[in-house]
Design a protein around this motif. Structure first.
Motif, short mmCIF file in Angstrom:
data_model
loop_
_atom_site.label_atom_id
_atom_site.label_comp_id
_atom_site.label_asym_id
_atom_site.label_seq_id
_atom_site.Cartn_x
_atom_site.Cartn_y
_atom_site.Cartn_z
N HIS A 168 0.82 -1.22 0.00
CA HIS A 168 0.00 0.00 0.00
C HIS A 168 0.86 1.27 0.00
CE1 HIS A 168 -3.78 -2.01 0.23
NE2 HIS A 168 -3.63 -2.46 1.45
N TYR B 294 -4.66 -9.89 3.47
CA TYR B 294 -6.08 -10.16 3.71
C TYR B 294 -6.30 -11.65 3.43
CZ TYR B 294 -5.75 -5.14 3.15
OH TYR B 294 -5.36 -3.83 3.27
N ASN C 200 -7.42 -9.90 8.77
CA ASN C 200 -6.74 -8.82 8.07
C ASN C 200 -5.52 -8.40 8.89
OD1 ASN C 200 -8.76 -8.74 6.10
ND2 ASN C 200 -9.98 -7.29 7.29
N SER C 201 -4.39 -8.25 8.24
CA SER C 201 -3.15 -7.81 8.88
C SER C 201 -2.62 -6.62 8.09
CB SER C 201 -2.11 -8.93 8.90
OG SER C 201 -2.66 -10.14 9.38
N SER C 202 -2.33 -5.51 8.76
CA SER C 202 -1.93 -4.33 8.00
C SER C 202 -1.09 -3.38 8.84
CB SER C 202 -3.16 -3.58 7.48
OG SER C 202 -2.77 -2.42 6.78
N ASP D 109 5.29 -6.87 1.07
CA ASP D 109 3.89 -6.59 1.37
C ASP D 109 3.75 -5.97 2.76
OD1 ASP D 109 4.80 -9.51 1.40
OD2 ASP D 109 3.32 -9.51 3.02
N ASP D 110 2.94 -4.91 2.84
CA ASP D 110 2.67 -4.27 4.14
C ASP D 110 1.23 -4.50 4.60
OD1 ASP D 110 1.33 -2.57 2.39
OD2 ASP D 110 2.74 -0.91 2.64
N ALA D 111 0.48 -5.31 3.87
CA ALA D 111 -0.88 -5.69 4.28
C ALA D 111 -1.21 -7.06 3.69
CB ALA D 111 -1.91 -4.66 3.81
N CYS E 82 -0.89 -0.44 7.54
CA CYS E 82 -1.41 0.76 6.87
C CYS E 82 -2.87 0.97 7.25
CB CYS E 82 -1.28 0.64 5.35
SG CYS E 82 0.34 0.10 4.80
N VAL E 83 -3.21 0.78 8.51
CA VAL E 83 -4.59 0.92 8.96
C VAL E 83 -4.60 1.73 10.24
CG1 VAL E 83 -4.51 -1.27 10.23
CG2 VAL E 83 -6.72 -0.33 9.54
#
Length: 383
Positions: free
Chosen positions: A226, A247, A261-263, A243-245, A265-266
Motif C-alpha cells: 500500500h 487479507y 486482516n493484517s496491516s 507486502d505491508d498488508a 497501513c490501517v
C-alpha cells in the motif's frame, strides 16, 4: 548464586522485542526473583551471555541491565559447555544456520519465529533438531495473552456451541518515516531482507487458530504494497518491496471460516491493536490482548434493518466482560519458564521447531495463493 545455574547464550537481543520481552521481562525477571522453582523445590537460575555483532550495543545492553557476560564471538560462546541453551532473536535469514551450529555444539535451542524464510529450510532444521535429540522450541507468545487465554477457555467450556466463524483484525499505522519516525525497522518492508507481513503474521495466525479455535485446513490470501516509499533509520528514502498488508481467509477443521486482516497501513478504531471475534450457535466473544467480552444467544439483541431511522440499539451494551479470575503473567516469560522446565526436568513442551515449520508452511502457501490467486489446501506436515 543460590540455586542451580543454567547458562543461556542469547543471540540478537539488542532489538526492541529481544531486549524488552526476552531479556528484561523473561530471563532477567526469572533471575531477579531468585530463579524458577522446579518440581523438587530447587531453583533454576538463568545466567545469560549476550552475543551480537555490534560490540557497543551488546556491551551497553549488558551494563544497563547488570548482565556480567557479553561477547561478539558466537563460536566461543557455543563452545562453552557450561551454557546449555542457545536462543536466537536475530535475522530470520540467518536462523537455520545458527540453530544448526548450536545443535552441533550440543545446545538445546529456542528461537523467535519464523524459524526460516522457506519451508524446506524450516523442515530441515526441525528434522535435524529432532534427530540430534536436543530440546528445541519456538516462541508462540500470543497463546499466553490474557485475551486469548480467556477465548480458549470459552471454547473448551462449550460456550460457543458450534463455532461458525472467526474475524480477526490486526495492525496499526506505521509512519512512513519522513515526518514522523517509523515504529518498525525498515527491513520489515524490504523483501530482499526477509520483510513482509505475510511471512511475519501468518506464522502467528497458524498457531493461534490451531490452538485457540481449530486446525487450519486451507488458505486464500491476497497481499498488498500500500505504501510504496518509506524512509529508513538514517532518514534515507527507500522503495518498499515487501507486502505491508495481507487479507487472508482460512478454512478450519469443522467447516469454520476465519478471516484475518493484517496491516501496517490501517488506523485503529477497534478495542485493541488485535481483536478476534468468534461467533457460534450459542454465543459470541471478542478478545483483544487483555480483555474478552461475550454475548450469549439469550442476550443477543434483535435489530431490524431500517436505513430511514437512526439506530436505537447500543450494540455494545449487550456484551459482558470475562473477569480476570486468574493471574496472567507476561506471555513470553510463561513460555521461557516452560522451556526451562523442559530442559531441566523434561517438563511438558508442545511448541517445537516442527510447530514453527507449520507457521512457515502457512505463510508460504499464503504467498503462493496471492501469486496464483487461488485457494490452497494445508496438508499435514510430518517431520
Amino acid at each position: 548464586m543460590n540455586g542451580k545455574r543454567i547458562g543461556i547464550v542469547m543471540h540478537g537481543v539488542t532489538g526492541r522485542m529481544g531486549t524488552n520481552q526476552h531479556l528484561i521481562r523473561s530471563v532477567l525477571a526469572i533471575r531477579n526473583r531468585g530463579g524458577l522453582r522446579l518440581s523438587d523445590g530447587s531453583r533454576l537460575v538463568p545466567d545469560p551471555i549476550l552475543v551480537g555483532r555490534n560490540a557497543d550495543k551488546v556491551k551497553a545492553l549488558a551494563i544497563a541491565h547488570g548482565v556480567e557476560r557479553y561477547s561478539t564471538d558466537l563460536d566461543s560462546a557455543l563452545a562453552d559447555p557450561d551454557d546449555e541453551i542457545f536462543f536466537d532473536a536475530a535475522s530470520t535469514a540467518m536462523r537455520p544456520a545458527l540453530l544448526r551450529r548450536a545443535i552441533e555444539a550440543g545446545k538445546h535451542v529456542y528461537c523467535e519465529k519464523p524459524v526460516a524464510e522457506r519451508l524446506d529450510k524450516a523442515v530441515e532444521i526441525a528434522a535435524f533438531a529432532k534427530k540430534s535429540g536436543v530440546k528445541h522450541g519456538i516462541v508462540h507468545d500470543k497463546l499466553d495473552l490474557p485475551g486469548l487465554l480467556k477465548l480458549k477457555r470459552l471454547r473448551d467450556s462449550g460456550f460457543f456451541g458450534r463455532i461458525l466463524s472467526v474475524r480477526g483484525e490486526f495492525g496499526y499505522w506505521v509512519f512512513e518515516g519522513d515526518h514522523v519516525p517509523a515504529q518498525r525497522p525498515s527491513w520489515n518492508y524490504r523483501a530482499e531482507d526477509g520483510g513482509g507481513i505475510i511471512y511475519d503474521m501468518l506464522c502467528h495466525w497458524r498457531y493461534v487458530l490451531d490452538n485457540v479455535v481449530s486446525p487450519v485446513r486451507a488458505v486464500s490470501c491476497i497481499g498488498a504494497v500500500h505504501i510504496a516509499k518509506r524512509w529508513d533509520e538514517s532518514g534515507d528514502p527507500y522503495d518498499v518491496t515487501a507486502d505491508d498488508a495481507a487479507y487472508a481467509t482460512f478454512e478450519l477443521e469443522g467447516g469454520i471460516v476465519a478471516q484475518i486482516n493484517s496491516s501496517w497501513c490501517v488506523r485503529v478504531r477497534r478495542d485493541d491493536l488485535v481483536t478476534f471475534q468468534v461467533d457460534g450457535t450459542h454465543g459470541s466473544a471478542v478478545a483483544g490482548l487483555h480483555s474478552c467480552v461475550t454475548q450469549h444467544r439469550m442476550n443477543t439483541p434483535k435489530p431490524v434493518w431500517n436505513p430511514d431511522q437512526p439506530k436505537t440499539i447500543d450494540f455494545y451494551d449487550a456484551w459482558e466482560s470475562v473477569p480476570d479470575n486468574a493471574e496472567f503473567d507476561n506471555g513470553f516469560k510463561i513460555q521461557w519458564e516452560a522451556f526451562l522446565r523442559h530442559v531441566a526436568e523434561d517438563g511438558p513442551w508442545r511448541y517445537t521447531l516442527e510447530e514453527g515449520a507449520k507457521g512457515v508452511q502457512l505463510a508460504e502457501l499464503g504467498m503462493q495463493s496471492w501469486k496464483e490467486r487461488r485457494w490452497f489446501d494445508v496438508p499435514p506436515l510430518e517431520i
